[in-house]
Design an enzyme around this catalytic site. Structure first.
Site, mmCIF file in Angstrom:
data_model
loop_
_atom_site.group_PDB
_atom_site.id
_atom_site.type_symbol
_atom_site.label_atom_id
_atom_site.label_comp_id
_atom_site.label_asym_id
_atom_site.label_seq_id
_atom_site.Cartn_x
_atom_site.Cartn_y
_atom_site.Cartn_z
ATOM 1 N N ASP A 120 25.976 50.359 48.370
ATOM 2 C CA ASP A 120 25.782 49.228 47.443
ATOM 3 C C ASP A 120 26.806 48.111 47.639
ATOM 4 O OD1 ASP A 120 27.772 50.805 46.408
ATOM 5 O OD2 ASP A 120 27.140 50.608 44.313
ATOM 6 N N SER A 165 23.618 56.454 53.211
ATOM 7 C CA SER A 165 24.695 57.161 52.496
ATOM 8 C C SER A 165 24.263 58.599 52.295
ATOM 9 C CB SER A 165 24.927 56.511 51.131
ATOM 10 O OG SER A 165 25.739 57.350 50.336
ATOM 11 N N ASP A 167 25.262 60.333 49.905
ATOM 12 C CA ASP A 167 25.417 60.651 48.477
ATOM 13 C C ASP A 167 24.121 60.575 47.661
ATOM 14 O OD1 ASP A 167 28.045 60.881 49.130
ATOM 15 O OD2 ASP A 167 28.737 59.147 47.994
ATOM 16 N N ARG A 202 33.506 88.641 46.398
ATOM 17 C CA ARG A 202 34.377 87.535 46.025
ATOM 18 C C ARG A 202 33.641 86.449 45.245
ATOM 19 N NH1 ARG A 202 37.834 87.115 51.620
ATOM 20 N NH2 ARG A 202 39.640 88.207 50.819
ATOM 21 N N HIS A 299 34.180 66.143 55.641
ATOM 22 C CA HIS A 299 33.366 65.256 56.481
ATOM 23 C C HIS A 299 32.384 65.967 57.404
ATOM 24 C CE1 HIS A 299 36.237 62.392 54.927
ATOM 25 N NE2 HIS A 299 35.421 61.432 55.317
HETATM 26 O O1 F6P Z 1 29.947 57.651 50.238
HETATM 27 C C1 F6P Z 1 29.897 58.626 51.188
HETATM 28 C C2 F6P Z 1 31.134 59.487 51.183
HETATM 29 O O2 F6P Z 1 30.996 60.469 52.158
HETATM 30 C C3 F6P Z 1 31.482 60.118 49.829
HETATM 31 O O3 F6P Z 1 30.710 61.240 49.557
HETATM 32 C C4 F6P Z 1 32.933 60.362 50.010
HETATM 33 O O4 F6P Z 1 33.595 60.421 48.775
HETATM 34 C C5 F6P Z 1 33.396 59.197 50.801
HETATM 35 O O5 F6P Z 1 32.273 58.712 51.516
HETATM 36 C C6 F6P Z 1 34.509 59.488 51.760
HETATM 37 O O6 F6P Z 1 34.930 58.306 52.340
HETATM 38 P P1 F6P Z 1 35.869 58.236 53.611
HETATM 39 O O7 F6P Z 1 35.078 58.696 54.800
HETATM 40 O O8 F6P Z 1 36.260 56.815 53.714
HETATM 41 O O9 F6P Z 1 37.002 59.184 53.356
#
Ligand code: F6P
Length: 377
Positions: A120, A165, A167, A202, A299
């Site tokens: 966004d 994204s 997210d 666990r 990541h």
């Molecule tokens: O917006 C995508 C995202 O992967 C989020 O889930 C995460 O909080 C953020 O980017 C991490 O950002 P960066 O790669 O800059 O650490």
């Protein structure tokens, strides 16, 4: 309508139009499929197509960052994760001076059609750029950086956005590009966790991404039979430690050998304070003495090959974005290409951005029900 479409997709029907594509903000799987579709659809229609590398920074810096693309420039990228043209979070573009440089770089290459693939923030930047375009060109003319012919010829800037994204945090689209692949990645990891958790009886706490959005956590919880999930839009009741422990105990009493708890990276309590995986672990260990481990996926969720869904999504949205640009008139609002019930549709860009920002505001105001409602379906 059919006649219009037939005429519109005629090969070479938009000869010579300058069009550029760039990716901005955090990368996501499927962006390359979208870039590929944009390039090929635009070439098919006769456009002169450019990559802008490294997002807005490349647009501001110009030079080799803006490179003409051809059909084969996008061969063998559909299966790759990330974005082959690079992405960045750019501070320069937030200033008018940066946008002025960017405008000059575009005019000099005859680019008046832009496809932005990002979140966004990136789409908001694009919309502002479009609103300012006329005044930027005036300033470039006044300072003799462009001439009168260029001012007139490139007076209309068209912009179309696509949301990339993991997210799934953008209002207006059912799925953002990358979400499905991230879920595949998470599922693989959680299946692996479950097998080791089972062996040792666990409890595992898994933190998944989603800075302000609980979609990944919610879907992960549903598809992994998790016992509890923490998401930002719907904080748990204040007595969540008791409720959580009761639930975990109940499952163990019923014969379950393991427990899974999903914590969204952005999880918060009813006061808006973070609920971290470490805090959840402490509650479980202190109250139940369960052997408990934390896995933070990080990541890994954003990397690796895109799923079939994201490849197709990128292809469809990319093609639609080019069509939207070619159909734009001076009156057309900047739009975002979205997925609505398996159809690629065009929605007013700023309306969607505003709705998305309203979710963040509702969360900041602790209006949780409103936040959930605004997220939409
Ligand atoms: O917006 C995508 C995202 O992967 C989020 O889930 C995460 O909080 C953020 O980017 C991490 O950002 P960066 O790669 O800059 O650490």
């Amino acid at each position: 309508m059919e006649e219009d479409q037939k005429r519109f997709i005629e090969r070479g029907s938009h000869k010579g139009k300058g069009l550029a594509v760039f990716t901005s903000g955090g990368d996501s799987q499927g962006m390359n499929a979208a870039v590929r579709a944009v390039v090929r659809m635009a070439i098919y229609l006769g456009c002169k197509v450019f990559f802008i590398k490294e997002g807005y920074q490349g647009m501001v810096d110009g030079g080799d960052n803006i490179e003409e693309a051809n059909w084969s420039s996008v061969s063998s990228i559909i299966h790759k994760g990330g974005t082959v043209i690079g992405s960045a979070r750019c501070m320069d573009f937030k200033e008018r001076a940066g946008r002025l440089k960017a405008a000059c770089n575009l005019v000099k290459r005859g680019i008046t059609n832009l496809v932005v693939i990002g979140g966004d923030g990136s789409l908001t930047g694009a919309n502002l750029f479009r609103q300012e375009w006329s005044s930027l060109l005036d300033e470039l003319l006044q300072t003799s950086q462009i001439n009168k012919t260029e001012r007139e010829k490139y007076k209309q800037l068209n912009i179309v956005g696509m949301v990339g994204s993991i997210d799934n945090d953008f209002c207006g689209t059912d799925m953002t590009i990358g979400t499905d692949s991230a879920l595949h990645r998470i599922m693989d990891a959680i299946d692996a966790i479950v097998s080791t958790a089972y062996s040792h009886q666990r409890t595992f706490i898994m933190e998944v991404m989603g800075r302000h959005c609980g979609y990944l956590a919610l879907v992960t919880a549903l598809t992994s039979e998790a016992d509890y999930v923490f998401i930002p839009e719907m904080p748990p009741p204040r007595d969540w430690p008791t409720k959580l422990c009761n639930k975990l105990e109940q499952e163990r009493t019923a014969g379950q050998r393991l427990n899974i708890i999903i914590v969204s990276e952005g999880a918060i309590d009813r006061d808006g304070k973070p609920i971290t995986a470490e805090m959840v672990k402490q509650v479980v260990v202190d109250n139940l003495k369960q052997d408990t481990r934390i896995t933070v996926l990080g990541h890994v969720q954003r990397g690796g090959a895109p799923s079939a869904f994201d490849r197709v999504l990128g292809c469809r949205m990319g093609a639609e974005a080019v069509m939207a640009l070619m159909e734009a008139t001076p009156e057309t609002e900047a739009c975002v290409v979205s997925l609505d019930g398996n159809q690629a549709v065009r929605l007013p860009l700023m309306e969607c951005v505003e709705k998305t920002k309203a979710v963040a505001k509702a969360m900041a105001d602790k209006e949780w029900e409103l936040a959930v409602q605004l997220r939409g379906r």
